[in-house]
Design a protein around this motif. Sequence first.
Motif, mmCIF file in Angstrom:
data_model
loop_
_atom_site.group_PDB
_atom_site.id
_atom_site.type_symbol
_atom_site.label_atom_id
_atom_site.label_comp_id
_atom_site.label_asym_id
_atom_site.label_seq_id
_atom_site.Cartn_x
_atom_site.Cartn_y
_atom_site.Cartn_z
ATOM 1 N N THR A 107 2.462 11.078 -5.404
ATOM 2 C CA THR A 107 1.236 10.391 -5.837
ATOM 3 C C THR A 107 0.350 11.271 -6.712
ATOM 4 O O THR A 107 -0.158 10.829 -7.737
ATOM 5 N N LEU B 162 -8.780 8.442 -5.261
ATOM 6 C CA LEU B 162 -8.626 9.311 -6.428
ATOM 7 C C LEU B 162 -7.791 8.574 -7.456
ATOM 8 O O LEU B 162 -7.242 7.513 -7.165
ATOM 9 N N ASP C 222 6.376 12.562 -1.532
ATOM 10 C CA ASP C 222 5.211 11.800 -1.980
ATOM 11 C C ASP C 222 4.751 12.422 -3.298
ATOM 12 O O ASP C 222 4.265 13.553 -3.331
ATOM 13 N N ILE D 149 5.469 4.439 2.615
ATOM 14 C CA ILE D 149 5.890 5.579 3.439
ATOM 15 C C ILE D 149 6.522 5.082 4.740
ATOM 16 O O ILE D 149 7.592 5.527 5.146
ATOM 17 N N GLY E 218 -1.854 -0.413 -3.541
ATOM 18 C CA GLY E 218 -0.418 -0.697 -3.612
ATOM 19 C C GLY E 218 0.408 0.542 -3.376
ATOM 20 O O GLY E 218 -0.111 1.667 -3.380
ATOM 21 N N SER F 129 0.858 -1.185 0.000
ATOM 22 C CA SER F 129 0.000 0.000 0.000
ATOM 23 C C SER F 129 0.894 1.235 0.000
ATOM 24 O O SER F 129 2.102 1.132 0.239
ATOM 25 N N GLY F 130 0.286 2.379 -0.255
ATOM 26 C CA GLY F 130 1.049 3.626 -0.181
ATOM 27 C C GLY F 130 1.571 3.871 1.234
ATOM 28 O O GLY F 130 2.725 4.257 1.427
HETATM 29 C C1 PLP Z 1 -3.752 7.449 -0.940
HETATM 30 C C2 PLP Z 1 -2.510 8.171 -0.588
HETATM 31 C C3 PLP Z 1 -1.574 7.624 0.294
HETATM 32 C C4 PLP Z 1 -1.791 6.300 0.977
HETATM 33 O O1 PLP Z 1 -1.833 5.275 0.042
HETATM 34 P P1 PLP Z 1 -2.645 3.882 0.277
HETATM 35 O O2 PLP Z 1 -2.389 3.158 -1.005
HETATM 36 O O3 PLP Z 1 -4.065 4.238 0.521
HETATM 37 O O4 PLP Z 1 -2.009 3.247 1.466
HETATM 38 C C5 PLP Z 1 -0.430 8.340 0.557
HETATM 39 N N1 PLP Z 1 -0.213 9.558 0.008
HETATM 40 C C6 PLP Z 1 -1.093 10.116 -0.837
HETATM 41 C C7 PLP Z 1 -0.801 11.458 -1.412
HETATM 42 C C8 PLP Z 1 -2.274 9.450 -1.167
HETATM 43 O O5 PLP Z 1 -3.158 10.015 -2.004
#
Ligand code: PLP
Length: 380
Positions: free
Chosen positions: A174, A326, A172, A79, A207, A74-75
Amino acid sequence: MHIPQAPVDGSRPMTVPIYQTSGFSFSDPAVMAEAMGSPTGPFVYSRYTNPTVRSLELAVSGLEGGAGAIATGSGMSAINTVLLGLLRPGDHLIAQRALYGGTSAMLSELAARFGISVTHVPGDDPAALRAARRPETRLVYLETISNPTALVADLPGMCAAARELGLLSVVDNTFATPMLCRPIEHGADVVVHSTTKYLSGHSDVVGGLAVIADAGLYERVWHFAIELGASADPFAAWLVVRGLQTLALRMERHCANAEYLATRLAAHPAVTAVHWPGLASHPSYELGRKLLPGFGGVFSFDLAGGRAAGERFMKAVRLAVLAPSLGGVETLVMHPATTSHRSLTAEELAANGIGEGTVRIAVGIEHPEDLWADVSQALA
Ligand SMILES: *Cc1c(COP(=O)(O)O)cnc(C)c1O
């Protein structure tokens, strides 16, 4: 879209195969021993890595310009793998103020339990970063584009200040993806992703992934990651690889749709503010134009009618979906004041740049006119 693959004699499959195996067999114990000690050696056990997972790691590491990547479940696990791998009790980290909710909660609860202290500074203020530095500071934590007000971090300024002070910087990425920003090019040491979002792009997998700029640091974090056990599953990795192949096309459409909606919303009488960095009224307007070719699909806007209008808007949309997360192909809406941020008081909401009438929208790749038709009928 051309995903690196483990070679097969004479030909290769068109798509990355799913190696649904927990481990690998050897004929030579010396080769097996070598495999267990290195992230780039032969495959040995799928907690360490796996050919499908490795394809994902190589693809994203290549896009971000890193020495190597570690795919995780997971994200949040990406982290935590990076932060727990690089920090020890007594260390201090400096994080930008506007953070993803899960990261913010982890830094205030979990990090504190492990004796790691945190100071928050604005993500675009290298002077504040320098002032917050203590003898025990080790690391700076940033997000390229923040949620839900789309603040843009000053990556070149903040990463340069971190380097000057001998601190590692973790970003991050993402919301931006490597299509819009490659933080390593701006001096970042580590890039983390929730692959749940744009990289996979179809709301069908959870992921994460960490890309590390330096080969030595990559080995260190990899060793820690296999001890922590935050590995990605081969099928989940395959879904992300599949999504990655259309990332460039999807991001273009997410950015274009967001621009179209943000511009039209800004001119609508029921809307008092639009928090999209492409508008001159946004605090990141200048920085965003300098650093990013587009701003992704996530932004927020404020309704004149406050909390009641926000709730009514959520019930009135027909095409957009009321949902968390998202980065998928479909447009999602959320009302932070009554959902993700419901435990905050009005003052706390305001301190986070969230009003009672704030709507967060994660714009998908639908036809822009279909989207505007839905949003404008909901506003009406
Ligand atoms: C969703 C998200 C996370 C966490 O990721 P998961 O896959 O839900 O564990 C971390 N940082 C950002 C910016 C996110 O949008």
